[in-house]
Enzyme design. Structure first.
Site, PDB file in Angstrom:
ATOM      1  N   HIS A 196      19.869 -75.711  54.566  1.00  0.00           N
ATOM      2  CA  HIS A 196      20.538 -76.899  54.033  1.00  0.00           C
ATOM      3  C   HIS A 196      21.344 -76.585  52.773  1.00  0.00           C
ATOM      4  CE1 HIS A 196      18.596 -80.223  56.396  1.00  0.00           C
ATOM      5  NE2 HIS A 196      17.716 -79.263  56.636  1.00  0.00           N
ATOM      6  N   GLU A 202      23.526 -78.539  51.363  1.00  0.00           N
ATOM      7  CA  GLU A 202      23.641 -79.761  50.562  1.00  0.00           C
ATOM      8  C   GLU A 202      22.426 -79.983  49.677  1.00  0.00           C
ATOM      9  OE1 GLU A 202      21.035 -81.129  53.871  1.00  0.00           O
ATOM     10  OE2 GLU A 202      22.681 -79.707  53.666  1.00  0.00           O
ATOM     11  N   CYS A 251      21.357 -78.064  60.176  1.00  0.00           N
ATOM     12  CA  CYS A 251      20.037 -78.334  60.756  1.00  0.00           C
ATOM     13  C   CYS A 251      20.181 -79.129  62.061  1.00  0.00           C
ATOM     14  CB  CYS A 251      19.152 -79.050  59.729  1.00  0.00           C
ATOM     15  SG  CYS A 251      17.394 -79.044  60.134  1.00  0.00           S
TER      16      CYS A 251
END
Length: 276
Positions: free
Chosen positions: A235, A237, A106
């Site tokens: 994302h 994660e 990002c």
């Protein structure tokens, strides 16, 4: 004593996903996952040379006041390291030349593109050839997206994958290339490792909201020619466990491990195999 996979996650000036990224690195098998404020690097108290895997986390660097991550990119490019003749950029380029891994998510992806680290055509990590700009929808997008993996891509993070499902949350996520020849080279070299697609992971799409930002050629993630330098808007994660899935209470057959973890595990496995 076994050698350690050492990962570093840079924080400060507006990042807000550093804990999730460090957690993903640990779950993927990295023995070290240090969260380090950029001030520590600029003060010379921490050095990139001591790590194998550099992570540039998501957030809102400097409030994105000059455009997404532009100020952060300039800081990395020009800021000197206290008590040293070198800049932080010198450490970063040496890190890349040593064959180590860099991943930006990002805001981190935006920083990498604006610094010139991606797509890095001809191995030039200093010249910006693309950008990330405002979503076509004109608003912040917070939704889950399907991503088609290019099996011919050199990207080490996506090896063995055909498609993944990850969330996006950004206002300036549209990957944009102004020069047709640059886009042609990205596609010809299979540097667009991830593209937005439908749930069947079949073909890239420009249809909103499957493509949440209007990215050129539906590009969601880009690597360099070595496959070691990688950035993406979604994302990974944020999906490392089944309970992170938006339908985890309704889809009983979800595996315990979230799809995003696969990218980090590929990175850690590469480091064990090639760098230790």
């Amino acid at each position: 004593m076994a050698k350690e996979v050492r990962s570093i996650v840079i924080t400060g000036n507006g990042t807000n996903c550093e804990r999730e990224v460090a957690n993903a690195c640990r779950l993927a098998g990295a023995e070290v996952a240090d969260i380090v404020h950029i001030a520590e690097l600029l003060a010379g108290r921490v050095r990139l040379d001591d790590y194998h895997f550099l992570n540039l986390a998501g957030g809102f660097l400097d409030g994105d006041d000059l455009g997404s991550a532009k100020a952060g990119a300039n800081r990395l490019r020009h800021a000197p390291v206290k008590g040293s003749a070198e800049s932080l950029a010198d450490q970063l380029y040496r890190f890349i030349e040593a064959g180590k891994l860099v991943m930006g998510v990002c805001n981190g992806f935006q920083l990498m593109v604006k610094m010139g680290l991606l797509p890095a055509l001809d191995g030039d990590y200093r010249s910006q050839t693309a950008t990330l700009t405002h979503n076509d929808s004109g608003r912040f997008e917070d939704r889950w997206t399907y991503l088609k993996v290019d099996p011919a891509s050199p990207c080490i993070y996506t090896r063995g994958l055909t498609g993944i499902y990850l969330p996006v949350r950004h206002g300036e996520g549209k990957f944009l290339v102004r020069e047709p020849q640059v886009l042609e080279r990205i596609e010809a070299a299979h540097l667009a490792a991830l593209k937005y697609c439908a749930a069947d992971y079949n073909a890239p799409t420009m249809d909103y909201p499957l493509n949440p930002n209007g990215s050129t050629n539906a590009i969601a993630g880009v690597c360099d020619a070595t496959g070691r330098i990688f950035g993406l808007m979604p994302h990974p994660e944020a999906y490392v466990h089944r309970t992170h899935h938006p339908r985890w209470t309704r889809e009983e057959d979800l595996p315990e491990e979230g799809m995003g973890l696969w990218l980090y595990r590929n990175a850690v496995d590469f480091i064990r195999r090639e760098l230790l």
